[in-house]
Write a protein that holds these residues in place. Structure first.
Motif, PDB file in Angstrom:
ATOM      1  N   VAL A 123       0.835  -1.211   0.000  1.00  0.00           N
ATOM      2  CA  VAL A 123       0.000   0.000   0.000  1.00  0.00           C
ATOM      3  C   VAL A 123       0.860   1.247   0.000  1.00  0.00           C
ATOM      4  N   LEU A 124       1.868   1.280   0.858  1.00  0.00           N
ATOM      5  CA  LEU A 124       2.753   2.445   0.936  1.00  0.00           C
ATOM      6  C   LEU A 124       3.435   2.713  -0.396  1.00  0.00           C
ATOM      7  N   LEU A 161      12.547  -0.100   4.914  1.00  0.00           N
ATOM      8  CA  LEU A 161      13.010   1.063   4.166  1.00  0.00           C
ATOM      9  C   LEU A 161      13.759   0.650   2.903  1.00  0.00           C
ATOM     10  N   ALA A 162      14.548  -0.407   3.007  1.00  0.00           N
ATOM     11  CA  ALA A 162      15.289  -0.867   1.830  1.00  0.00           C
ATOM     12  C   ALA A 162      14.331  -1.336   0.736  1.00  0.00           C
ATOM     13  N   GLU A 163      13.284  -2.064   1.106  1.00  0.00           N
ATOM     14  CA  GLU A 163      12.297  -2.516   0.128  1.00  0.00           C
ATOM     15  C   GLU A 163      11.574  -1.322  -0.500  1.00  0.00           C
ATOM     16  N   LEU A 164      11.238  -0.338   0.329  1.00  0.00           N
ATOM     17  CA  LEU A 164      10.563   0.856  -0.171  1.00  0.00           C
ATOM     18  C   LEU A 164      11.405   1.567  -1.220  1.00  0.00           C
ATOM     19  N   VAL A 165      12.673   1.746  -0.937  1.00  0.00           N
ATOM     20  CA  VAL A 165      13.576   2.413  -1.892  1.00  0.00           C
ATOM     21  C   VAL A 165      13.728   1.587  -3.159  1.00  0.00           C
ATOM     22  N   GLY A 169      12.261   3.938  -5.743  1.00  0.00           N
ATOM     23  CA  GLY A 169      13.312   4.908  -6.011  1.00  0.00           C
ATOM     24  C   GLY A 169      13.197   6.161  -5.177  1.00  0.00           C
ATOM     25  N   VAL A 170      12.318   6.168  -4.158  1.00  0.00           N
ATOM     26  CA  VAL A 170      12.149   7.340  -3.313  1.00  0.00           C
ATOM     27  C   VAL A 170      13.413   7.564  -2.486  1.00  0.00           C
ATOM     28  N   ARG A 171      13.686   8.825  -2.156  1.00  0.00           N
ATOM     29  CA  ARG A 171      14.815   9.137  -1.280  1.00  0.00           C
ATOM     30  C   ARG A 171      14.393   8.983   0.177  1.00  0.00           C
ATOM     31  N   LEU A 172      15.355   9.004   1.075  1.00  0.00           N
ATOM     32  CA  LEU A 172      15.081   8.853   2.496  1.00  0.00           C
ATOM     33  C   LEU A 172      15.498  10.099   3.268  1.00  0.00           C
ATOM     34  N   LEU A 173      14.684  10.474   4.230  1.00  0.00           N
ATOM     35  CA  LEU A 173      15.018  11.481   5.218  1.00  0.00           C
ATOM     36  C   LEU A 173      15.152  10.713   6.529  1.00  0.00           C
ATOM     37  N   ILE A 174      16.375  10.530   6.984  1.00  0.00           N
ATOM     38  CA  ILE A 174      16.594   9.733   8.180  1.00  0.00           C
ATOM     39  C   ILE A 174      16.682  10.640   9.400  1.00  0.00           C
ATOM     40  N   ASP A 175      15.772  10.429  10.343  1.00  0.00           N
ATOM     41  CA  ASP A 175      15.764  11.171  11.591  1.00  0.00           C
ATOM     42  C   ASP A 175      16.481  10.332  12.644  1.00  0.00           C
ATOM     43  N   VAL A 176      17.677  10.762  13.041  1.00  0.00           N
ATOM     44  CA  VAL A 176      18.452   9.966  13.994  1.00  0.00           C
ATOM     45  C   VAL A 176      17.828  10.038  15.389  1.00  0.00           C
ATOM     46  N   ALA A 177      17.110  11.122  15.704  1.00  0.00           N
ATOM     47  CA  ALA A 177      16.398  11.188  16.986  1.00  0.00           C
ATOM     48  C   ALA A 177      15.290  10.147  17.031  1.00  0.00           C
ATOM     49  N   ASN A 178      14.653   9.909  15.890  1.00  0.00           N
ATOM     50  CA  ASN A 178      13.602   8.890  15.852  1.00  0.00           C
ATOM     51  C   ASN A 178      14.180   7.486  15.988  1.00  0.00           C
ATOM     52  N   ALA A 191      22.000   0.943  15.146  1.00  0.00           N
ATOM     53  CA  ALA A 191      23.098   0.501  14.287  1.00  0.00           C
ATOM     54  C   ALA A 191      22.623  -0.569  13.307  1.00  0.00           C
ATOM     55  N   LYS A 192      21.773  -1.473  13.766  1.00  0.00           N
ATOM     56  CA  LYS A 192      21.252  -2.508  12.869  1.00  0.00           C
ATOM     57  C   LYS A 192      20.401  -1.887  11.774  1.00  0.00           C
ATOM     58  N   ALA A 193      19.555  -0.911  12.165  1.00  0.00           N
ATOM     59  CA  ALA A 193      18.728  -0.244  11.154  1.00  0.00           C
ATOM     60  C   ALA A 193      19.601   0.439  10.110  1.00  0.00           C
ATOM     61  N   LEU A 194      20.660   1.105  10.552  1.00  0.00           N
ATOM     62  CA  LEU A 194      21.556   1.784   9.611  1.00  0.00           C
ATOM     63  C   LEU A 194      22.299   0.780   8.731  1.00  0.00           C
ATOM     64  N   ASP A 195      22.627  -0.391   9.294  1.00  0.00           N
ATOM     65  CA  ASP A 195      23.292  -1.431   8.496  1.00  0.00           C
ATOM     66  C   ASP A 195      22.378  -1.945   7.388  1.00  0.00           C
ATOM     67  N   GLU A 196      21.069  -2.011   7.665  1.00  0.00           N
ATOM     68  CA  GLU A 196      20.146  -2.637   6.729  1.00  0.00           C
ATOM     69  C   GLU A 196      19.570  -1.678   5.690  1.00  0.00           C
ATOM     70  N   LEU A 197      19.457  -0.404   6.049  1.00  0.00           N
ATOM     71  CA  LEU A 197      18.835   0.513   5.094  1.00  0.00           C
ATOM     72  C   LEU A 197      19.851   1.007   4.069  1.00  0.00           C
ATOM     73  N   PRO A 198      19.391   1.418   2.887  1.00  0.00           N
ATOM     74  CA  PRO A 198      20.303   1.904   1.842  1.00  0.00           C
ATOM     75  C   PRO A 198      20.747   3.340   2.132  1.00  0.00           C
ATOM     76  N   VAL A 199      21.853   3.493   2.855  1.00  0.00           N
ATOM     77  CA  VAL A 199      22.285   4.831   3.266  1.00  0.00           C
ATOM     78  C   VAL A 199      22.599   5.722   2.069  1.00  0.00           C
ATOM     79  N   GLU A 200      22.907   5.106   0.920  1.00  0.00           N
ATOM     80  CA  GLU A 200      23.194   5.915  -0.266  1.00  0.00           C
ATOM     81  C   GLU A 200      21.953   6.625  -0.799  1.00  0.00           C
ATOM     82  N   ALA A 201      20.769   6.239  -0.310  1.00  0.00           N
ATOM     83  CA  ALA A 201      19.533   6.883  -0.748  1.00  0.00           C
ATOM     84  C   ALA A 201      19.142   8.061   0.145  1.00  0.00           C
TER      85      ALA A 201
END
Length: 442
Positions: A123-124, A161-165, A169-178, A191-201
């Motif tokens: 859906v997203l 997030l990786a599947e979404l990207v 092809g959407v970009r990511l706004l990563i909120d480190v406080a969240n 750290a695990k979330a950062l390892d798994e998500l596409p930081v290049e996006a």
């Protein structure tokens, strides 16, 4: 596109933001801007070459419904008015009910987490593609903070997030406080979330303050940025050099010198965490705005999401939101204590925001405003935005015969009549008679 170091622009700190040195860009809440007129402060910043990015909060792209065309058009208009290089929104749902569930429409007035399931992801992704087709500039989506988690989730945050990207092809706004909030509240490892998500996006990064109460981290945006949040920023910087980093503050605004100090702390964290020269992901690997994170880009357009998938999502989200704002039983599998915390937080936010959009109400009602509003919120759900909520609250107080002080009652009646227009809200006859009695009989 490289944005640099920025700060969230708010009317309350417009002068302080203009006076800050070293600000490359600002972010403004899209729904707080007029479609055809910018505040003078933003005009002056743009004339100085400061980039302004509109940040939406009301699309609800994670909701079961397709995004509303009028909301998309409004966001597009603000992007064009600002000459923005991109627009941003959230991975969240903000309303539920309505035609898909044949039930009253419910408004959260807040960003609520979507379940990390394949249904919700389908859906997203379709909603994101609809939004991308309607916007004149690229879209980036933000991860949100949460007090609650859905039962039976099938993906971690990073995987989701990786599947979404990958799909959009959407970009990511990563909120480190969240990410820090979800670590404290839900036990999720940043750290695990950062390892798994596409930081290049990543298009850019949010940094904000919060506070911990009784073991729950509240993402207030009204407190200084804490050391643990800066630690998550350092973790992110060790993996990628983000194109932009922005300080958010939405309440309890400090003097400009304190904002400058927080920005200096962010800059220092980025410098310290920068990896030594050598191979590894860095800004050079990030795609251009509007591009995709994967080398091949999104595949051919997928089949439309089935009606059954949207219906399942609608039923689940409506049940959760109804429990939070209408007092219905908690859906199976949720932590009841956390739902109570979230419910109280939603009511408190309603009271705070209504006090901001209609400051006359706490002025008229005095110390009794908050208790009266929380009692009202316990029996009345939001049916529209906060301005509608303010009118409905005033209506509720007048029909109940309040306030007790006759002068305050006259002021509230004048206030309501002045803003209700030619078509007063519900229970018209009773309320008009009550208001008329106050105005001419007291």
């Amino acid at each position: 596109m490289e944005l640099g170091i920025g700060i969230g622009w708010r009317p309350e700190i417009a002068a302080e933001v203009e006076a800050l040195s070293g600000i490359d860009w600002v972010e403004a809440v899209a729904e707080n801007l007029c479609a055809d007129h910018l505040p003078d402060s933003l005009v002056r910043l743009r004339e100085r070459g400061v980039t302004v990015v509109p940040h939406g909060v009301a699309l609800g792209l994670g909701g079961a419904d397709r995004p509303a065309p009028d909301r998309l058009a409004a966001l597009a208009a603000r992007a064009e008015l600002l000459g923005a290089p991109l627009v941003t929104e959230h991975i969240a749902f903000v309303r539920a009910g309505g035609p898909l569930t044949a039930s009253p429409r419910l408004e959260a007035g807040h960003l609520l987490p979507v379940p990390r399931t394949w249904d919700a992801l389908d859906v997203l992704c379709e909603n994101v593609r609809i939004a991308q087709d309607s916007l004149p500039v690229p879209l980036a989506l933000e991860n949100i903070a949460a007090l609650i988690t859905w039962p039976d989730e099938e993906l971690t945050e990073g995987q989701f997030l990786a599947e979404l990207v990958e799909r959009t092809g959407v970009r990511l706004l990563i909120d480190v406080a969240n990410l820090h909030t979800n670590h404290v509240n839900l036990g999720q490892d940043p750290a695990k979330a950062l390892d798994e998500l596409p930081v290049e996006a990543i298009a850019y990064v949010h940094v904000a303050g919060g506070v911990e109460r009784n073991g729950v981290w509240h993402d207030t945006h009204a407190h200084p940025v804490s050391g643990p949040v800066l630690d998550v920023l350092a973790e992110l910087r060790s993996r990628v050099d983000p194109p932009g980093v922005l300080l958010e503050r939405d309440d309890a605004f400090p003097p400009g010198a304190e904002l400058a100090g927080e920005l200096d702390a962010i800059r220092a964290t980025l410098r310290r965490a920068a990896p030594s020269a050598g191979p590894g992901p860095d800004r050079g690997t990030a795609p251009a705005p509007g591009g995709t994170a994967g080398a091949e880009g999104p595949t051919a357009a997928p089949a439309p999401v089935s009606a059954a998938t949207r219906d399942r999502t609608a039923v689940a989200q409506t049940a959760l939101l109804s429990a939070l704002v209408a007092g219905t039983p908690a859906p199976e599998g949720f932590d009841h204590r956390r739902l109570r915390v979230q419910s109280r937080a939603l009511a408190a936010k309603r009271a705070d925001v209504v006090a901001k959009v209609a400051p006359e109400l706490p002025e008229i009602l005095g110390d009794g405003y908050r208790a009266a509003f929380l009692a009202y919120a316990g029996s009345r759900t939001m049916s529209g935005g906060y301005r509608r909520d303010a009118l409905d609250f005033a209506e509720h107080v007048l029909i109940a015969g309040g306030p007790a002080d006759p002068a305050a009652r006259r002021r509230l009646a004048y206030w309501w009549q002045d803003r209700s227009g030619s078509r007063p809200p519900r229970r018209t006859t009773r309320l008009v008679r009550a208001a008329r009695a106050v105005l001419v009989g007291k």
